[in-house]
Write a protein that holds these residues in place. Structure first.
Motif, mmCIF file in Angstrom:
data_model
loop_
_atom_site.group_PDB
_atom_site.id
_atom_site.type_symbol
_atom_site.label_atom_id
_atom_site.label_comp_id
_atom_site.label_asym_id
_atom_site.label_seq_id
_atom_site.Cartn_x
_atom_site.Cartn_y
_atom_site.Cartn_z
ATOM 1 N N LEU A 37 0.858 -1.129 -0.087
ATOM 2 C CA LEU A 37 0.016 0.101 -0.157
ATOM 3 C C LEU A 37 1.120 1.367 -0.128
ATOM 4 N N ALA A 38 1.889 1.141 0.786
ATOM 5 C CA ALA A 38 2.741 2.318 0.599
ATOM 6 C C ALA A 38 3.389 2.652 -0.714
ATOM 7 N N ALA A 39 3.692 1.422 -1.254
ATOM 8 C CA ALA A 39 4.399 1.610 -2.678
ATOM 9 C C ALA A 39 3.326 2.205 -3.884
ATOM 10 N N ARG A 40 2.070 2.418 -3.602
ATOM 11 C CA ARG A 40 1.418 2.571 -4.377
ATOM 12 C C ARG A 40 1.441 3.766 -5.212
ATOM 13 N N PRO A 41 2.336 4.905 -5.059
ATOM 14 C CA PRO A 41 2.611 5.982 -5.810
ATOM 15 C C PRO A 41 3.511 5.629 -6.989
ATOM 16 N N ALA A 42 4.326 4.445 -6.717
ATOM 17 C CA ALA A 42 5.188 3.974 -7.882
ATOM 18 C C ALA A 42 4.701 3.444 -8.853
ATOM 19 N N LEU A 43 3.210 2.990 -9.055
ATOM 20 C CA LEU A 43 2.800 2.381 -9.735
ATOM 21 C C LEU A 43 2.100 3.165 -10.809
ATOM 22 N N CYS A 121 2.228 -4.776 -7.971
ATOM 23 C CA CYS A 121 3.393 -4.382 -7.309
ATOM 24 C C CYS A 121 4.606 -3.530 -8.312
ATOM 25 N N PRO A 122 5.288 -2.947 -7.713
ATOM 26 C CA PRO A 122 6.593 -2.395 -8.500
ATOM 27 C C PRO A 122 7.491 -3.577 -8.902
ATOM 28 N N LEU A 123 8.134 -3.443 -9.987
ATOM 29 C CA LEU A 123 9.054 -4.543 -10.519
ATOM 30 C C LEU A 123 10.385 -4.133 -10.463
ATOM 31 N N CYS A 124 11.316 -4.538 -9.989
ATOM 32 C CA CYS A 124 12.558 -4.259 -10.044
ATOM 33 C C CYS A 124 13.415 -5.702 -10.224
ATOM 34 N N VAL A 125 14.231 -5.421 -11.507
ATOM 35 C CA VAL A 125 14.909 -6.611 -12.146
ATOM 36 C C VAL A 125 16.405 -6.411 -12.122
ATOM 37 N N ILE A 126 16.769 -7.406 -11.681
ATOM 38 C CA ILE A 126 18.195 -7.434 -11.237
ATOM 39 C C ILE A 126 18.985 -8.505 -12.372
ATOM 40 N N ASP A 127 19.886 -7.877 -13.209
ATOM 41 C CA ASP A 127 20.380 -8.609 -14.184
ATOM 42 C C ASP A 127 21.769 -9.372 -13.943
ATOM 43 N N ILE A 128 21.613 -10.848 -13.891
ATOM 44 C CA ILE A 128 22.806 -11.521 -13.677
ATOM 45 C C ILE A 128 23.171 -12.366 -14.655
ATOM 46 N N ALA A 151 22.836 1.738 -8.208
ATOM 47 C CA ALA A 151 22.722 2.388 -9.340
ATOM 48 C C ALA A 151 21.216 2.784 -9.920
ATOM 49 N N HIS A 152 20.238 2.312 -9.259
ATOM 50 C CA HIS A 152 18.650 2.608 -9.291
ATOM 51 C C HIS A 152 18.081 3.261 -8.141
ATOM 52 N N ALA A 245 15.161 -1.770 -15.675
ATOM 53 C CA ALA A 245 15.456 -2.291 -14.111
ATOM 54 C C ALA A 245 14.376 -1.953 -13.166
ATOM 55 N N THR A 246 14.049 -0.873 -13.391
ATOM 56 C CA THR A 246 12.853 -0.152 -12.414
ATOM 57 C C THR A 246 12.222 0.464 -13.496
ATOM 58 N N GLY A 247 10.722 0.772 -12.805
ATOM 59 C CA GLY A 247 9.863 1.672 -13.455
ATOM 60 C C GLY A 247 8.548 0.751 -13.726
ATOM 61 N N ALA A 248 8.654 -0.466 -14.190
ATOM 62 C CA ALA A 248 7.484 -1.313 -14.406
ATOM 63 C C ALA A 248 6.491 -1.612 -13.245
ATOM 64 N N THR A 249 5.271 -2.000 -13.598
ATOM 65 C CA THR A 249 4.436 -2.491 -12.620
ATOM 66 C C THR A 249 3.925 -3.673 -12.999
ATOM 67 N N LEU A 250 3.770 -4.871 -12.061
ATOM 68 C CA LEU A 250 3.628 -6.119 -12.247
ATOM 69 C C LEU A 250 2.334 -6.547 -11.804
ATOM 70 N N PHE A 251 1.668 -7.314 -12.621
ATOM 71 C CA PHE A 251 0.379 -7.594 -12.312
ATOM 72 C C PHE A 251 0.268 -9.355 -12.078
ATOM 73 N N VAL A 252 0.160 -9.688 -11.008
ATOM 74 C CA VAL A 252 0.189 -11.185 -10.903
ATOM 75 C C VAL A 252 -1.156 -11.739 -10.900
ATOM 76 N N GLY A 253 -1.455 -12.435 -12.039
ATOM 77 C CA GLY A 253 -2.763 -13.280 -12.043
ATOM 78 C C GLY A 253 -2.665 -14.453 -11.303
ATOM 79 N N ALA A 254 -2.653 -14.357 -9.907
ATOM 80 C CA ALA A 254 -2.631 -15.700 -9.010
ATOM 81 C C ALA A 254 -3.852 -16.452 -9.310
ATOM 82 N N PRO A 255 -3.758 -17.850 -9.282
ATOM 83 C CA PRO A 255 -4.995 -18.773 -9.027
ATOM 84 C C PRO A 255 -5.525 -18.640 -7.774
ATOM 85 N N LYS A 256 -6.757 -18.840 -7.590
ATOM 86 C CA LYS A 256 -7.506 -18.908 -6.335
ATOM 87 C C LYS A 256 -8.183 -20.142 -5.854
#
Length: 271
Positions: A37-43, A121-128, A151-152, A245-256
């Protein structure tokens, strides 16, 4: 690798951790939901491009135990009935899918009980990918997380932190799962990284490989610590090479489904 030995070690670890994490799971889930909830502005910063991070699931998609993750049986035939319908038999942990806390805890949160606030949620991608090209069992370590932050900027509470190792390109080849001698080999997270992320109230971790833990793990340290803490994971992500690496929003279509330890999911990102 002795699969029977690994499974026995996991069982013993799960039993010994059950009491430890029963309280931690509730506390962790509450903290994660609050963080989301606190992260909402990032979306609100996306331009609207949608990228599908989900592989197509069929009988040939690699699974951890090598057994096909989905089977089809014709239930209704179009020519005889005017419509068609399949009966599906699905193993929960097949294709692009979620690991719920219940997967590695006796009485943890099921996939149906995941807080909705944690599924957007905000998506952060770490490239290895450079490390993974040299070592099939490369891991995201604490140092990689710290380098990403340098870096980000800070990782938002309630975020999903995903590992981009380049492994998704190997889907459809034996190298996605094994070395030529049959040993498991694929990148994953190291516990040093997930312990650090847990302290940041990250909601989820994701990988473009077969498991949250690397292929040569003998104790499933990340599964055994991350999931019972009330957090979830996503395995077999696709198209992380298209993500910033940053800036995308993830939508997780979880089964229920009730009592679910996880399940195939549609994962979408908005850039």
């Amino acid at each position: 690798m002795c699969n029977a030995c690994v499974i026995e070690n996991v069982k013993q670890s799960m039993m010994s951790r059950r009491q430890l994490f029963s309280g931690a799971a509730a506390t962790g889930a509450a903290a994660i939901a609050a963080g989301a909830l606190a992260a909402r502005p990032a979306l609100a910063q996306a331009s609207g491009k949608v990228v599908d991070l989900t592989h197509v699931l069929d009988e040939n998609f690699p699974t951890f135990d090598g057994v096909p993750g989905i089977a089809y049986e014709e239930a209704v035939n179009f020519d005889s009935s005017g419509y068609q319908l399949w009966k599906l038999t699905i193993f929960e942990h097949s294709g692009t899918h979620i690991d719920a806390p219940l997967h590695f805890s006796k009485d943890g949160t099921s996939v149906a009980e995941l807080a909705p606030e944690t599924l957007i949620c905000p998506l952060c991608v770490i490239d290895i990918s450079a490390k993974a090209a040299e070592d099939a069992n490369a891991m995201v370590e604490a140092a990689d997380v710290e380098a990403w932050i340098a870096a980000h900027g800070e990782i938002p509470e309630g975020a999903c932190v995903a590992m981009h190792s380049g492994w998704a390109a190997k889907v459809g080849t034996p190298e996605f799962r094994n070395t030529p001698d049959g040993s498991f080999a694929f990148p994953g997270f190291g516990k040093s990284a997930t312990d650090l992320l847990a302290g940041m109230n990250v909601a989820a971790i994701g990988v473009d490989s077969l498991s949250l833990d690397p292929g040569n793990s003998a104790d499933f340290a990340v599964h055994n610590s991350w999931l019972p803490g009330g957090r979830y994971g996503i395995e077999n992500l696709a198209n992380l090479d298209q993500m910033p690496a940053t800036g995308a929003t993830l939508f997780v279509g979880a089964p229920k489904h009730a009592r679910g330890t996880g399940g195939p999911a549609r994962i979408l990102a908005v850039i």
